[in-house]
Design a protein around this motif. Structure first.
Motif: not given
Length: 80
Positions: A14-22, A63-67
């Protein structure tokens, strides 16, 4: 920086730096726990599960992108 249903299962941030699996993308999401007189439609929302479980987060899809996922380290500093 937008995700869609085709990205489900991918590692995202997310744009706030939280990561995980969509986990899901819901169009016109509305909070089911809000009282009916306060209920309103929100923007399209992405639901994201942390890697090792825990509380699922939600964020607007814009606000979410694949990384690319970077492997996490274990307690001894070794990569898995």
């Amino acid at each position: 920086m937008t995700v869609s249903e085709s990205d489900i299962g991918q590692w995202v941030r997310t744009s706030t730096g939280h990561e995980g699996i969509l986990q899901a993308v819901m169009r016109d999401w509305e909070d089911p726990y809000a009282p009916s007189w306060e209920r309103r439609r929100y923007e399209d929302m992405a639901f994201i599960r942390p890697e090792r479980g825990g509380v699922e987060r939600m964020a607007p899809v814009e606000t979410v992108s694949v990384v690319r996922k970077v492997p996490s380290s274990d307690s001894r500093g070794r990569r898995r």
